[in-house]
Scaffold this motif. Structure first.
Motif, PDB file in Angstrom:
ATOM      1  N   SER A   1       0.952   8.360  16.952  1.00  0.00           N
ATOM      2  CA  SER A   1       1.682   8.764  15.760  1.00  0.00           C
ATOM      3  C   SER A   1       3.127   8.294  15.869  1.00  0.00           C
ATOM      4  O   SER A   1       3.726   8.312  16.949  1.00  0.00           O
ATOM      5  CB  SER A   1       1.639  10.287  15.596  1.00  0.00           C
ATOM      6  OG  SER A   1       0.330  10.723  15.333  1.00  0.00           O
TER       7      SER A   1
ATOM      8  N   GLU B   1       8.389  11.969   8.413  1.00  0.00           N
ATOM      9  CA  GLU B   1       6.952  12.054   8.167  1.00  0.00           C
ATOM     10  C   GLU B   1       6.239  11.198   9.209  1.00  0.00           C
ATOM     11  O   GLU B   1       6.725  10.126   9.593  1.00  0.00           O
ATOM     12  CB  GLU B   1       6.600  11.563   6.760  1.00  0.00           C
ATOM     13  CG  GLU B   1       7.097  12.450   5.631  1.00  0.00           C
ATOM     14  CD  GLU B   1       6.369  13.785   5.543  1.00  0.00           C
ATOM     15  OE1 GLU B   1       5.336  13.946   6.237  1.00  0.00           O
ATOM     16  OE2 GLU B   1       6.830  14.647   4.792  1.00  0.00           O
TER      17      GLU B   1
ATOM     18  N   ARG C   1       2.229   1.869   3.839  1.00  0.00           N
ATOM     19  CA  ARG C   1       1.474   3.103   3.740  1.00  0.00           C
ATOM     20  C   ARG C   1       1.913   3.856   2.492  1.00  0.00           C
ATOM     21  O   ARG C   1       3.051   3.711   2.031  1.00  0.00           O
ATOM     22  CB  ARG C   1       1.665   4.023   4.964  1.00  0.00           C
ATOM     23  CG  ARG C   1       1.058   3.512   6.257  1.00  0.00           C
ATOM     24  CD  ARG C   1      -0.470   3.586   6.223  1.00  0.00           C
ATOM     25  NE  ARG C   1      -1.054   3.264   7.510  1.00  0.00           N
ATOM     26  CZ  ARG C   1      -1.322   2.037   7.939  1.00  0.00           C
ATOM     27  NH1 ARG C   1      -1.011   0.995   7.181  1.00  0.00           N
ATOM     28  NH2 ARG C   1      -1.879   1.837   9.126  1.00  0.00           N
TER      29      ARG C   1
ATOM     30  N   LEU D   1       5.802   4.089   2.663  1.00  0.00           N
ATOM     31  CA  LEU D   1       6.456   3.699   3.906  1.00  0.00           C
ATOM     32  C   LEU D   1       6.844   2.229   3.813  1.00  0.00           C
ATOM     33  O   LEU D   1       5.995   1.368   3.591  1.00  0.00           O
ATOM     34  CB  LEU D   1       5.526   3.933   5.095  1.00  0.00           C
ATOM     35  CG  LEU D   1       6.077   3.538   6.475  1.00  0.00           C
ATOM     36  CD1 LEU D   1       7.324   4.359   6.813  1.00  0.00           C
ATOM     37  CD2 LEU D   1       5.008   3.720   7.549  1.00  0.00           C
TER      38      LEU D   1
ATOM     39  N   TRP E   1      10.554   6.144   4.730  1.00  0.00           N
ATOM     40  CA  TRP E   1       9.756   6.612   3.595  1.00  0.00           C
ATOM     41  C   TRP E   1      10.646   6.736   2.363  1.00  0.00           C
ATOM     42  O   TRP E   1      11.799   7.157   2.457  1.00  0.00           O
ATOM     43  CB  TRP E   1       9.146   7.982   3.887  1.00  0.00           C
ATOM     44  CG  TRP E   1       8.115   8.025   4.962  1.00  0.00           C
ATOM     45  CD1 TRP E   1       8.308   8.355   6.275  1.00  0.00           C
ATOM     46  CD2 TRP E   1       6.708   7.766   4.834  1.00  0.00           C
ATOM     47  NE1 TRP E   1       7.131   8.308   6.972  1.00  0.00           N
ATOM     48  CE2 TRP E   1       6.126   7.952   6.109  1.00  0.00           C
ATOM     49  CE3 TRP E   1       5.895   7.383   3.775  1.00  0.00           C
ATOM     50  CZ2 TRP E   1       4.770   7.779   6.351  1.00  0.00           C
ATOM     51  CZ3 TRP E   1       4.545   7.207   3.998  1.00  0.00           C
ATOM     52  CH2 TRP E   1       3.986   7.398   5.277  1.00  0.00           C
TER      53      TRP E   1
ATOM     54  N   THR F   1       2.932   8.995  10.769  1.00  0.00           N
ATOM     55  CA  THR F   1       1.921   8.044  10.332  1.00  0.00           C
ATOM     56  C   THR F   1       1.337   7.351  11.558  1.00  0.00           C
ATOM     57  O   THR F   1       1.937   7.384  12.638  1.00  0.00           O
ATOM     58  CB  THR F   1       2.522   6.983   9.383  1.00  0.00           C
ATOM     59  OG1 THR F   1       1.519   6.030   9.044  1.00  0.00           O
ATOM     60  CG2 THR F   1       3.677   6.256  10.040  1.00  0.00           C
ATOM     61  N   ASP F   2       0.187   6.714  11.378  1.00  0.00           N
ATOM     62  CA  ASP F   2      -0.410   5.955  12.479  1.00  0.00           C
ATOM     63  C   ASP F   2       0.107   4.522  12.510  1.00  0.00           C
ATOM     64  O   ASP F   2      -0.281   3.735  13.377  1.00  0.00           O
ATOM     65  CB  ASP F   2      -1.936   5.945  12.342  1.00  0.00           C
ATOM     66  CG  ASP F   2      -2.397   5.267  11.049  1.00  0.00           C
ATOM     67  OD1 ASP F   2      -1.540   5.022  10.171  1.00  0.00           O
ATOM     68  OD2 ASP F   2      -3.600   5.011  10.915  1.00  0.00           O
ATOM     69  N   TYR F   3       0.982   4.166  11.583  1.00  0.00           N
ATOM     70  CA  TYR F   3       1.467   2.793  11.490  1.00  0.00           C
ATOM     71  C   TYR F   3       2.664   2.569  12.410  1.00  0.00           C
ATOM     72  O   TYR F   3       3.638   3.327  12.379  1.00  0.00           O
ATOM     73  CB  TYR F   3       1.870   2.480  10.048  1.00  0.00           C
ATOM     74  CG  TYR F   3       2.418   1.081   9.869  1.00  0.00           C
ATOM     75  CD1 TYR F   3       1.571  -0.009   9.750  1.00  0.00           C
ATOM     76  CD2 TYR F   3       3.799   0.857   9.834  1.00  0.00           C
ATOM     77  CE1 TYR F   3       2.065  -1.295   9.597  1.00  0.00           C
ATOM     78  CE2 TYR F   3       4.305  -0.419   9.674  1.00  0.00           C
ATOM     79  CZ  TYR F   3       3.429  -1.486   9.568  1.00  0.00           C
ATOM     80  OH  TYR F   3       3.920  -2.756   9.419  1.00  0.00           O
TER      81      TYR F   3
ATOM     82  N   MET G   1       1.241   7.941   0.641  1.00  0.00           N
ATOM     83  CA  MET G   1       0.587   9.232   0.791  1.00  0.00           C
ATOM     84  C   MET G   1       1.248  10.261  -0.101  1.00  0.00           C
ATOM     85  O   MET G   1       2.384  10.090  -0.540  1.00  0.00           O
ATOM     86  CB  MET G   1       0.642   9.707   2.249  1.00  0.00           C
ATOM     87  CG  MET G   1       2.021  10.139   2.722  1.00  0.00           C
ATOM     88  SD  MET G   1       1.961  10.898   4.357  1.00  0.00           S
ATOM     89  CE  MET G   1       3.680  11.370   4.567  1.00  0.00           C
TER      90      MET G   1
END
Length: 243
Positions: free
Chosen positions: A112, A142, A238, A177, A154, A144-146, A240
């Motif tokens: 993460s 925030e 990304r 993102l 973001w 993210t897996d990126y 969300m």
């Protein structure tokens, strides 16, 4: 620049909603100002939906439905179907998670990454831009897996030019993102900034006959030609919702 005319189907949805609003809003004490507050948009934006200047989306339809106490299907069977499919998918996912008690989870390494939420970018018109904050700066983050190639942050979308009636859609309120060092290729979603001012926008980068354009996902908005008047701030990697 003038917006493109909506398709007959999308215009008809707006017209049906407008007629319902006219007949029901007074008895229910609903005003355009109250609707704007509920949607967190301007009163002018509400008027644009009612007058067929902007196409309806699921979020707008759901709020109108709730406040006017009418089903979404009364004015947009298309959006009603989309909402029902989304609900079904969520229910199926919930049932699947409940029906798999024998599945054991294998420990995975932590992958993460956190990036600051620094501001918003207007998805409809050019608006005040923000330069990328340095790593470690910000009072909200925030996960993210990126893993970004460079400084990333973001932004919360405002406006509806990236809200599409079909296919990929990035509606108002969604977090995006931005990776400032990702490769900005044709077909990527990007944040671009005017070179002579602090104004930026969120669009899809496309190339046609050797020329580059910033293309909105909302067909009601026109494309913007890139002719030395702007630079790419970063690529959107990304998106969300954070409820």
């Amino acid at each position: 620049m003038k917006k493109r005319t909506l398709s007959p189907e999308l215009a008809a949805e707006c017209e049906r909603l407008k007629n319902i609003y006219r007949s029901s809003s007074r008895s229910r004490g609903v005003t355009q100002s109250a609707m704007a507050d509920a949607l967190n948009i301007s009163q002018a934006a509400v008027s644009h939906y009612l007058n067929g200047q902007n196409p309806l989306n699921t979020r707008v339809a759901a709020v109108f439905s709730q406040m006017l106490e009418v089903p979404v299907r009364a004015f947009s069977p298309r959006l009603a179907d989309q909402i029902e499919e989304t609900v079904k998918a969520a229910q199926i996912g919930e049932m699947a998670s409940r029906e798999a008690p024998n599945i054991s989870l294998t420990a995975q390494p932590a992958m993460s990454y956190k990036y600051p939420v620094i501001s918003w970018v207007a998805a409809g018109n050019w608006a005040e831009a923000v330069e990328p904050f340095p790593p470690g700066f910000g009072d909200r983050y925030e996960l993210t897996d990126y893993r970004a190639h460079g400084p990333a942050f973001w932004l919360q979308v405002k406006g509806d030019s990236m809200t599409s009636p079909s296919g990929l859609s990035i509606p108002e309120g969604m977090l995006i993102l931005v990776d400032t060092e990702a490769d900005a290729q044709s077909g990527k979603l990007v944040v671009a900034k005017l070179t002579e001012s602090n104004e930026a926008t969120f669009k899809k980068l496309v190339e046609d006959s050797g020329r580059k354009f910033l293309k909105p996902l909302n067909p009601a908005y026109p494309m913007v030609a890139i002719n030395g008047n702007c630079k790419i701030v970063g690529v959107v990697v990304r998106a969300m919702y954070r409820l």
